[in-house]
Design an enzyme around this catalytic site. Structure first.
Site, PDB file in Angstrom:
ATOM      1  N   PRO A   1       0.863  -1.173   0.000  1.00  0.00           N
ATOM      2  CA  PRO A   1       0.000   0.000   0.000  1.00  0.00           C
ATOM      3  C   PRO A   1       0.902   1.226   0.000  1.00  0.00           C
ATOM      4  O   PRO A   1       2.113   1.107   0.176  1.00  0.00           O
ATOM      5  CB  PRO A   1      -0.753  -0.133   1.319  1.00  0.00           C
ATOM      6  CG  PRO A   1       0.206  -0.860   2.210  1.00  0.00           C
ATOM      7  CD  PRO A   1       1.059  -1.726   1.337  1.00  0.00           C
TER       8      PRO A   1
ATOM      9  N   ASP B   1      21.806  15.427 -11.960  1.00  0.00           N
ATOM     10  CA  ASP B   1      21.717  16.679 -12.702  1.00  0.00           C
ATOM     11  C   ASP B   1      21.142  17.781 -11.827  1.00  0.00           C
ATOM     12  O   ASP B   1      21.597  18.915 -11.857  1.00  0.00           O
ATOM     13  CB  ASP B   1      20.859  16.497 -13.962  1.00  0.00           C
ATOM     14  CG  ASP B   1      19.455  15.982 -13.665  1.00  0.00           C
ATOM     15  OD1 ASP B   1      19.270  15.305 -12.630  1.00  0.00           O
ATOM     16  OD2 ASP B   1      18.540  16.243 -14.457  1.00  0.00           O
TER      17      ASP B   1
ATOM     18  N   ARG C   1      13.306  18.811  -9.602  1.00  0.00           N
ATOM     19  CA  ARG C   1      12.202  18.419 -10.476  1.00  0.00           C
ATOM     20  C   ARG C   1      12.151  16.890 -10.635  1.00  0.00           C
ATOM     21  O   ARG C   1      12.903  16.175  -9.971  1.00  0.00           O
ATOM     22  CB  ARG C   1      12.335  19.111 -11.839  1.00  0.00           C
ATOM     23  CG  ARG C   1      13.512  18.655 -12.647  1.00  0.00           C
ATOM     24  CD  ARG C   1      13.465  19.254 -14.052  1.00  0.00           C
ATOM     25  NE  ARG C   1      14.648  18.885 -14.795  1.00  0.00           N
ATOM     26  CZ  ARG C   1      15.459  19.749 -15.391  1.00  0.00           C
ATOM     27  NH1 ARG C   1      15.235  21.044 -15.330  1.00  0.00           N
ATOM     28  NH2 ARG C   1      16.503  19.313 -16.060  1.00  0.00           N
ATOM     29  N   ASP C   2      11.292  16.444 -11.534  1.00  0.00           N
ATOM     30  CA  ASP C   2      11.100  14.993 -11.669  1.00  0.00           C
ATOM     31  C   ASP C   2      12.196  14.351 -12.515  1.00  0.00           C
ATOM     32  O   ASP C   2      11.930  13.673 -13.491  1.00  0.00           O
ATOM     33  CB  ASP C   2       9.713  14.718 -12.268  1.00  0.00           C
ATOM     34  CG  ASP C   2       9.458  15.542 -13.522  1.00  0.00           C
ATOM     35  OD1 ASP C   2      10.389  16.249 -13.971  1.00  0.00           O
ATOM     36  OD2 ASP C   2       8.337  15.485 -14.056  1.00  0.00           O
ATOM     37  N   GLU C   3      13.455  14.615 -12.127  1.00  0.00           N
ATOM     38  CA  GLU C   3      14.604  13.952 -12.753  1.00  0.00           C
ATOM     39  C   GLU C   3      15.522  13.462 -11.638  1.00  0.00           C
ATOM     40  O   GLU C   3      15.464  12.327 -11.259  1.00  0.00           O
ATOM     41  CB  GLU C   3      15.339  14.892 -13.715  1.00  0.00           C
ATOM     42  CG  GLU C   3      14.549  15.115 -14.989  1.00  0.00           C
ATOM     43  CD  GLU C   3      15.407  15.620 -16.142  1.00  0.00           C
ATOM     44  OE1 GLU C   3      16.358  14.938 -16.536  1.00  0.00           O
ATOM     45  OE2 GLU C   3      15.087  16.712 -16.642  1.00  0.00           O
TER      46      GLU C   3
ATOM     47  N   ASP D   1      26.554  15.461 -17.357  1.00  0.00           N
ATOM     48  CA  ASP D   1      26.729  16.428 -16.277  1.00  0.00           C
ATOM     49  C   ASP D   1      27.890  16.008 -15.373  1.00  0.00           C
ATOM     50  O   ASP D   1      28.730  16.823 -14.983  1.00  0.00           O
ATOM     51  CB  ASP D   1      25.437  16.546 -15.452  1.00  0.00           C
ATOM     52  CG  ASP D   1      24.218  16.851 -16.309  1.00  0.00           C
ATOM     53  OD1 ASP D   1      24.048  16.195 -17.361  1.00  0.00           O
ATOM     54  OD2 ASP D   1      23.420  17.733 -15.937  1.00  0.00           O
TER      55      ASP D   1
ATOM     56  N   TRP E   1      28.254  12.519 -23.333  1.00  0.00           N
ATOM     57  CA  TRP E   1      27.560  11.928 -22.179  1.00  0.00           C
ATOM     58  C   TRP E   1      28.229  10.587 -21.864  1.00  0.00           C
ATOM     59  O   TRP E   1      28.796  10.393 -20.799  1.00  0.00           O
ATOM     60  CB  TRP E   1      26.057  11.814 -22.469  1.00  0.00           C
ATOM     61  CG  TRP E   1      25.296  13.028 -22.025  1.00  0.00           C
ATOM     62  CD1 TRP E   1      24.412  13.082 -20.978  1.00  0.00           C
ATOM     63  CD2 TRP E   1      25.357  14.358 -22.561  1.00  0.00           C
ATOM     64  NE1 TRP E   1      23.936  14.369 -20.844  1.00  0.00           N
ATOM     65  CE2 TRP E   1      24.497  15.167 -21.791  1.00  0.00           C
ATOM     66  CE3 TRP E   1      26.069  14.956 -23.593  1.00  0.00           C
ATOM     67  CZ2 TRP E   1      24.317  16.527 -22.041  1.00  0.00           C
ATOM     68  CZ3 TRP E   1      25.897  16.312 -23.854  1.00  0.00           C
ATOM     69  CH2 TRP E   1      25.036  17.074 -23.081  1.00  0.00           C
TER      70      TRP E   1
ATOM     71  N   GLU F   1      20.870  25.933 -14.232  1.00  0.00           N
ATOM     72  CA  GLU F   1      20.945  25.089 -15.424  1.00  0.00           C
ATOM     73  C   GLU F   1      21.102  25.944 -16.683  1.00  0.00           C
ATOM     74  O   GLU F   1      21.871  25.615 -17.582  1.00  0.00           O
ATOM     75  CB  GLU F   1      19.658  24.266 -15.527  1.00  0.00           C
ATOM     76  CG  GLU F   1      19.549  23.401 -16.756  1.00  0.00           C
ATOM     77  CD  GLU F   1      18.299  22.530 -16.746  1.00  0.00           C
ATOM     78  OE1 GLU F   1      17.320  22.911 -16.068  1.00  0.00           O
ATOM     79  OE2 GLU F   1      18.303  21.475 -17.395  1.00  0.00           O
TER      80      GLU F   1
HETATM   81  C1  BGC Z   1      19.081  17.110 -17.641  1.00  0.00           C
HETATM   82  C2  BGC Z   1      20.479  17.440 -18.048  1.00  0.00           C
HETATM   83  C3  BGC Z   1      20.917  16.370 -18.986  1.00  0.00           C
HETATM   84  C4  BGC Z   1      20.052  16.540 -20.190  1.00  0.00           C
HETATM   85  C5  BGC Z   1      20.400  15.685 -21.333  1.00  0.00           C
HETATM   86  C6  BGC Z   1      18.235  17.242 -18.859  1.00  0.00           C
HETATM   87  O1  BGC Z   1      16.915  17.067 -18.641  1.00  0.00           O
HETATM   88  O2  BGC Z   1      18.653  17.880 -16.604  1.00  0.00           O
HETATM   89  O3  BGC Z   1      21.295  18.013 -17.196  1.00  0.00           O
HETATM   90  O4  BGC Z   1      22.256  16.278 -19.239  1.00  0.00           O
HETATM   91  O5  BGC Z   1      18.693  16.431 -19.887  1.00  0.00           O
HETATM   92  O6  BGC Z   1      20.565  16.467 -22.374  1.00  0.00           O
END
Ligand code: BGC
Length: 884
Positions: free
Chosen positions: A126, A457, A461-463, A470, A523, A734
């Site tokens: 749950p 990064d 936010r939702d990442e 990075d 990357w 950013e």
């Molecule tokens: C992230 C970056 C990342 C990029 C890829 C973004 O949404 O926050 O820092 O390297 O996407 O291009």
């Protein structure tokens, strides 16, 4: 007096629960004298603190090695504590006393030793977090007690109603199917003879909570589970083990929901008082289920654990135009808020978290996208008041909007709890420009907030994902500011685990974006660049050894792309991400992607060849050196005109050509001059994105345009590093224009105010302006390079770095009126340094109060063009001269 300052084992002081078969020891040596080098060392490892039961003695080893000396004794035993001491000899100085004894303790070394079973509450979790408990008895007097624990999800361990340890969000985030860290807790002093209870709270964490902007859940599994094993060693020699098994019971409690992005919902009325203490009636708890899962992927926690590192008191209590009550923490931070409240049962308080206010001064959360960052607390009505902080979430924020707080809202009731991986801060920088000092502050805080078990990064936010690009651009700055080898080596192992069968590297590590999201240049190159930078900073060959296959696989992956083996002009690439020369509506800068891809291909192949050479893989070193030459030739054919013009007229193209040594001789000068021109034409402003920015100032400074680099760094108008500083930033943004000059935002879509990538300018501040660098031939600062680069734009700059050999310092200052230059350096015992005194001539330099020629510790002096180059031994030196 020669003495040993600190002895570490695998980078840590007194680590408990490690699983490195041959741990390495390092120590720093201190002396009041100059030019001191260790001539021999002796290490002893024993089962007892009196060193009578020795398991290894190195004997006297004639060697200057004081870093990464590997244990060479009999195999180390599971769950055993070993004591460690060191002494060293130095010529003329004699021998030190034995170091203060330190220790290291092995964890569970064999997966067979896990008798614990994975336990879970139900097959479908749950939302509310799970409580797991078990009573047990301690029958005899305890000599020692250890708990080994981990979870699917995140856990908090309790013993007799109190938390165990101060680590948060354990076991962190890894490629769980391949390596799942367990944590070791010493609970000896909490266990007397009698009745006790173990408790575990389980949340979803990264394991099964939503991750990524698509809100995917259950990425690693669909059930929370715990694995706990308590070993009791009694004074009478007997032993007992209490483990997670069918005797545990499960329930839920007051944490109704807790997720990384979402925040936490907590109803204190649902608390089960002393549920993890003896005497609790657990009739309402249900039986647990046993999960069939092997323990073969368990590894000892290696990276620094996450902790509450700092506390911040609010700066101001605001009343926004929209009528909100908002607390300003004064710092964009990562962690959460702890607060005190006195309210009737059922009173609901909500905290919303945001990084910025909009231009009207209102609370702004659009840039969080789907991350809620919401904490909801329902009071139980305790007469003495209630104190709350969330458990399994974290927020990236400076501002907190408070709703429903009963009575007078007072700042004193709120405390910011700053969390991150608890790495040691090792770097300091300052200079004569207060705005640049604020920039350094922002770099440090960008690193803290994004070193949350994984290099991320952004934290809001939702990442919050381990974006490889990075990490790659920031790593050189990161290793200066913090001692982060184990933080990165854990992540790099995940990188290797999650690497695709064809060698392609996922965009994020751990990879949660799927099997297609991989293979971008700049990357994926993190696979090669990060291990190499760690090697330079810490001299740690093992990192290269363990990453070598992965490094090689990435370079071979590139080699196999397209139909020209020396050019990379196919596939998906992020390009010069967020560069300002992008077309309207695009994130991708104007520099051609195949130019960037081929330049990075050359760079990674070069580093791979160097790595192979370090590892004595001679044939491969030779092979990759040849590849590198071929790629450089093809780069020239494809992207440089015969007379030396770079085909793409962008700042980033010129930066890469210079940085990765893709233009030779007089082409170099032309490239650098053109880059300087591009910047001047643009009013001393940059246009670079993720790819061009990190090296922009370095290539200018190293190619005759240091003044342009200094102007760029001191530029305060948009776009520049100091633009955000002037806008009040306390972390790195950013986007260069996260907040525009009219106060409006760049966009809600992708606008983080805590993104460390552009903080990579730190490398220039420390390594160029203040002038402290490593020497690839003698990595880990065994040989130090100091070459400050003063400029009229600054009157002083200085750095300090706590290396594995001890504190290194370098600073210069210039008196405006007299033109007198002072350069002070600090060189640790057992290292040597090459120091370049800019604009100095040998006859007119003083060291302290003697002419240079009479100073102790100087091995050689060479005039190099207008500068003086010195080779010096350890010690503190102050050079003064009139610069020409
Ligand atoms: C992230 C970056 C990342 C990029 C890829 C973004 O949404 O926050 O820092 O390297 O996407 O291009």
């Amino acid at each position: 007096m020669l003495r040993i300052d600190g002895v570490t084992c695998e980078y840590a002081r007194n680590p408990v629960g490690i699983d490195v078969a041959q741990p390495r020891f390092s120590w720093t040596v201190m002396s009041d004298k100059r030019d001191v080098v260790q001539s021999a060392y002796q290490v002893e490892v024993a089962l007892d603190v009196l060193f009578s039961e020795l398991v290894w003695q190195s004997g006297r080893v004639e060697s200057d090695q004081s870093v990464h000396v590997a244990y060479g004794g009999e195999p180390l035993r599971s769950r055993t504590r070993y004591h460690l001491r060191v002494r060293v000899w130095a010529d003329r100085e004699g021998v030190t006393a034995w170091s203060e004894p330190s220790y290291f303790e092995m964890g569970l070394l064999d997966s067979q030793e896990w008798v614990a079973r994975w336990i879970t509450a139900t097959s479908i979790d749950p939302k509310p977090c799970t409580l797991l408990r078990r009573d047990f008895t301690v029958d005899h007097k305890i000599e020692s007690a250890r708990i080994y624990a981990t979870a699917h999800g995140v856990y908090e361990l309790q013993l007799d109603g109190e938390r165990v340890g101060d680590w948060v969000l354990t076991p962190g985030w890894t490629s769980y199917a391949n390596q799942l860290p367990y944590q070791t807790y010493d609970v000896t002093h909490r266990l007397e003879q009698g009745a006790h209870t173990l408790g575990v709270i389980l949340g979803d964490g990264w394991y099964k909570g939503p991750l990524g902007w698509n809100g995917q859940e259950n990425l690693y599994g669909d059930a929370r589970a715990a694995l706990v094993q308590l070993h009791l060693q009694y004074e009478d020699g007997s032993q007992a083990v209490i483990a997670s098994d069918g005797q545990w019971t499960a329930s839920t409690g007051p944490i109704l929901r807790s997720e990384i992005y979402y925040g936490e919902t907590y109803d204190a009325r649902l608390e089960k008082a002393r549920w993890s203490a003896p005497g609790f009636d657990d009739a309402s708890f249900a039986a647990v289920y046993l999960v069939d899962e092997a323990c073969t992927t368990l590894v000892a926690q290696e990276s620094p654990p996450m902790r509450v590192i700092d506390e911040i008191q609010p700066l101001a209590l605001l009343h926004t135009p929209a009528g909100d009550r908002v607390i300003d923490m004064g710092q964009n931070m990562v962690g959460w808020v702890r607060f005190r409240v006195q309210g009737d049962a059922g009173t609901v308080i909500t905290l919303h978290h945001a990084e910025v206010l909009d231009h009207e001064g209102n609370f702004y959360t659009d840039n969080l996208r789907s991350a809620r960052q919401l904490v909801t607390y329902t009071c139980k009505g305790a007469a003495e008041g209630e104190v709350f902080e969330p458990h399994f979430t974290f927020q990236g924020f400076r501002y907190v909007k408070v709703e429903g707080y009963p009575g007078e809202l007072s700042m004193a009731a709120f405390t910011g709890r700053v969390i991150h991986s608890d790495y040691e801060q090792t770097g300091a920088f300052s200079c004569s420009d207060p705005l640049v000092n604020q920039l350094q502050h922002n770099i440090l805080w960008g690193q803290k907030g994004n070193f949350v078990d994984v290099p991320t990064d952004c934290p809001q936010r939702d990442e919050r994902l381990g974006w490889t690009g990075d990490a790659q651009v920031f790593v050189r700055t990161a290793v200066f500011n913090g001692r982060v080898p184990t933080f990165f080596s854990k992540w790099l192992r995940d990188l290797a685990f999650d690497q695709m069968p064809d060698g392609g590297v996922p965009h994020v590590i751990p990879n949660v974006l799927g099997a297609e999201a991989y293979g971008s240049s700049a990357w994926g190159d993190a696979a090669v660049i990060c291990p190499w930078q760690l090697y330079l900073a810490y001299g740690d060959r093992r990192i290269l050894e363990s990453q070598y296959e992965s490094m090689q696989a990435w370079v071979r992956y590139i080699h196999d792309q397209g139909d020209d083996e020396w050019l990379w002009n196919t596939g998906f690439h992020f390009g010069d991400w967020l560069a300002l020369d992008a077309k309207e509506g695009s994130y991708i800068g104007a520099t051609p992607k195949d130019l960037i891809a081929t330049a990075y291909y050359a760079h990674s192949t070069d580093l791979l060849a160097k790595t192979a050479a370090v590892l004595a893989r001679t044939a491969e070193a030779e092979l990759y050196r040849r590849w590198h030459q071929e790629i450089c030739v093809r780069f020239g054919e494809e992207f440089v005109t015969p007379r030396g013009r770079i085909a793409a007229y962008t700042q980033t193209a010129h930066v890469l050509a210079l940085m990765f040594d893709l233009v030779k001789d007089d082409q170099r000068k032309r490239t650098a001059d053109t880059l300087a021109l591009l910047i001047r034409e643009n009013g001393y402003r940059l246009t670079t994105g993720f790819v061009g920015t990190p090296y922009l100032c370095r290539v200018l400074s190293e190619n005759g345009h240091h003044d342009v680099a200094c102007q760029l760094v001191r530029q305060t108008e948009y776009p520049s590093w100091l633009y955000s500083v002037q806008k009040g930033a306390t972390t790195i943004w950013e986007h260069w224009d996260g907040i525009k000059s009219d106060g409006s935002f760049w966009s809600a879509d992708m606008n983080s105010f805590n993104h460390y990538a552009y903080g990579s300018i730190g490398d220039w501040l420390y390594g160029v302006l203040a002038g402290l660098d490593t020497d690839p031939e003698f990595p880990g600062y065994r040989r130090i390079r100091i070459a400050p680069k003063p400029d009229a734009a600054f009157s002083f700059a200085k750095v300090g770095h706590e290396s594995l050999y001890g504190l290194i310092g370098s600073g210069w200052s210039r008196e405006d009126e007299t033109g007198q230059m002072t350069i002070s350096v600090e060189i640790p015992v057992n290292t040597v340094a090459t120091i370049v005194l800019p604009g100095a001539s040998g006859l007119a330099v003083w060291e302290g109060d003697v002419p240079l020629g009479e100073a102790i510790g100087i091995h050689s002096v060479t005039q190099q063009d207008g500068d003086l180059s010195l080779e010096v031994g350890s010690g503190h030196y102050v050079f003064t001269y009139l610069a020409v």
